[in-house]
Design an enzyme around this catalytic site. Structure first.
Site, PDB file in Angstrom:
ATOM      1  N   GLY A  25       0.794  -1.210   0.000  1.00 14.16           N
ATOM      2  CA  GLY A  25       0.000   0.000   0.000  1.00 14.16           C
ATOM      3  C   GLY A  25       0.831   1.267   0.000  1.00 14.16           C
ATOM      4  O   GLY A  25       0.371   2.316  -0.444  1.00 14.16           O
ATOM      5  N   MET A  26       2.066   1.207   0.515  1.00 18.20           N
ATOM      6  CA  MET A  26       2.903   2.401   0.611  1.00 18.20           C
ATOM      7  C   MET A  26       3.850   2.553  -0.564  1.00 18.20           C
ATOM      8  O   MET A  26       4.523   3.573  -0.694  1.00 18.20           O
ATOM      9  CB  MET A  26       3.701   2.376   1.908  1.00 18.20           C
ATOM     10  N   ASP A 133      -0.470  -5.444  12.349  1.00  9.85           N
ATOM     11  CA  ASP A 133      -0.772  -6.031  11.035  1.00  9.85           C
ATOM     12  C   ASP A 133      -0.099  -7.394  10.900  1.00  9.85           C
ATOM     13  O   ASP A 133       0.536  -7.679   9.882  1.00  9.85           O
ATOM     14  CB  ASP A 133      -0.332  -5.098   9.917  1.00  9.85           C
TER      15      ASP A 133
END
Length: 308
Positions: A25-26, A133
């Site tokens: 996602g980053m 996570d």
């Protein structure tokens, strides 16, 4: 972000990006050659440079937990529009890869991996952090063609200090659906027991091969006493520490692990031309870093609630 078809790019006069080995996602993750140390490393390249992403990026860079079962960033660099984190290169893929290829794991192998995960989490929690996570894709594996697997807990992009309101958005949930504890999914402050709930979900996935959305009752299994204590909905009744979970795990009568081989999933590093600075000062890299420091400082002020 340099496309794979171009010649490898050197970031800040140090990290030569060789080949892309993952994405998240980053941004993307690359195998890189560290021209300062002469070693291959993993480099995470930031995607779009929004203030929120930079804040997360800086937060992840600050994670400095040194442990055999943790892989955390050990440096950062910047040049032009590239911002990168450097960390150890782990070449065996992840537990998610292992499950996708082999299906459910035998109880002994699952026990070995869970023990290593709990040891790593114990170090993370002792440092005052909650990972938030824990899932198979973030459990990296060293390449071990022979012998027991070696697990490394990675990806600290959403890690936060224990019960720190500055890193929690209420009522938003931070984590991955299915692996989050019920209270975490409702925006509770970060607590280590939330990571332990995720360990229970991971354990159940290891022994059934089923993702959380398809998991139901815990089956009869040698690891069931541990899973039952981890997947308690009420955090007050759940195992509270990684050490407590580890003690319970070690009391279980588990069979000898079959230890499936973990291949090197990256293969030989691409052959790229190496460059050196010849001892000169890398002014471009220093100027880029200096520019980024101002942006990061602003992000941290917003993150910590400071005003200029």
């Amino acid at each position: 972000m340099p496309p794979a078809s171009r010649a490898p790019a050197v970031v800040a006069g140090r990290y030569r990006l060789l080949d892309q080995v993952g994405a998240g996602g980053m941004g993307s993750v690359w195998r890189a050659y560290d021209e300062r140390t002469g070693h291959h490393v993993a480099v995470k390249v930031l995607g779009q440079h929004s203030a929120a992403l930079l804040a997360r990026f800086v937060r992840e860079q600050a994670i400095r937990v040194r442990h055999p079962h943790v892989v955390a960033p050990h440096g950062w660099a910047a040049e032009d529009d590239l911002v990168v984190l450097a960390m150890e290169l782990v070449t065996g893929g992840s537990v998610a890869d292992l499950l996708r290829e082999r299906g459910p794991l035998d109880a002994g192998t699952a026990g070995v991996l869970l023990e290593q995960l709990l040891l790593g989490l114990g170090a993370v929690h002792a440092a005052g952090l909650v990972h938030r996570d824990v899932k198979p894709a973030n459990l990296l594996l060293e390449a071990t063609p022979h012998g027991a697997p070696h697990l490394r807990l990675g990806d600290f992009g959403v890690a936060a200090p224990v019960a720190d309101r500055r890193f929690t958005t209420v009522p938003g949930a931070i984590g991955t659906d299915g692996y989050m504890a019920p209270e975490q999914a409702h925006g509770a402050l970060p607590e280590p027991s939330q990571d332990l709930y995720a360990v229970g979900r991971v354990a159940l996935e290891m022994v059934t091969g089923l993702r959380p959305s398809r998991q139901h009752d815990v089956p009869s299994h040698p690891l069931r006493p541990l899973v039952d204590r981890l997947l308690v909905a009420d955090p007050a009744q759940r195992l509270a520490t990684a050490d407590a979970a580890l003690r319970l795990l070690r009391r279980l009568d588990l069979p000898e692990p079959l230890c499936p081989p973990v291949p090197d999933r990256l293969g030989p590093a691409p052959r790229g031309r190496r460059t050196t600075s010849g001892g000169g000062v890398d002014w471009l890299g220093w100027l880029a870093v200096a520019g980024l420091v101002g942006v990061v400082a602003g992000c941290l002020c917003l993150l910590l609630g400071w005003s200029p």
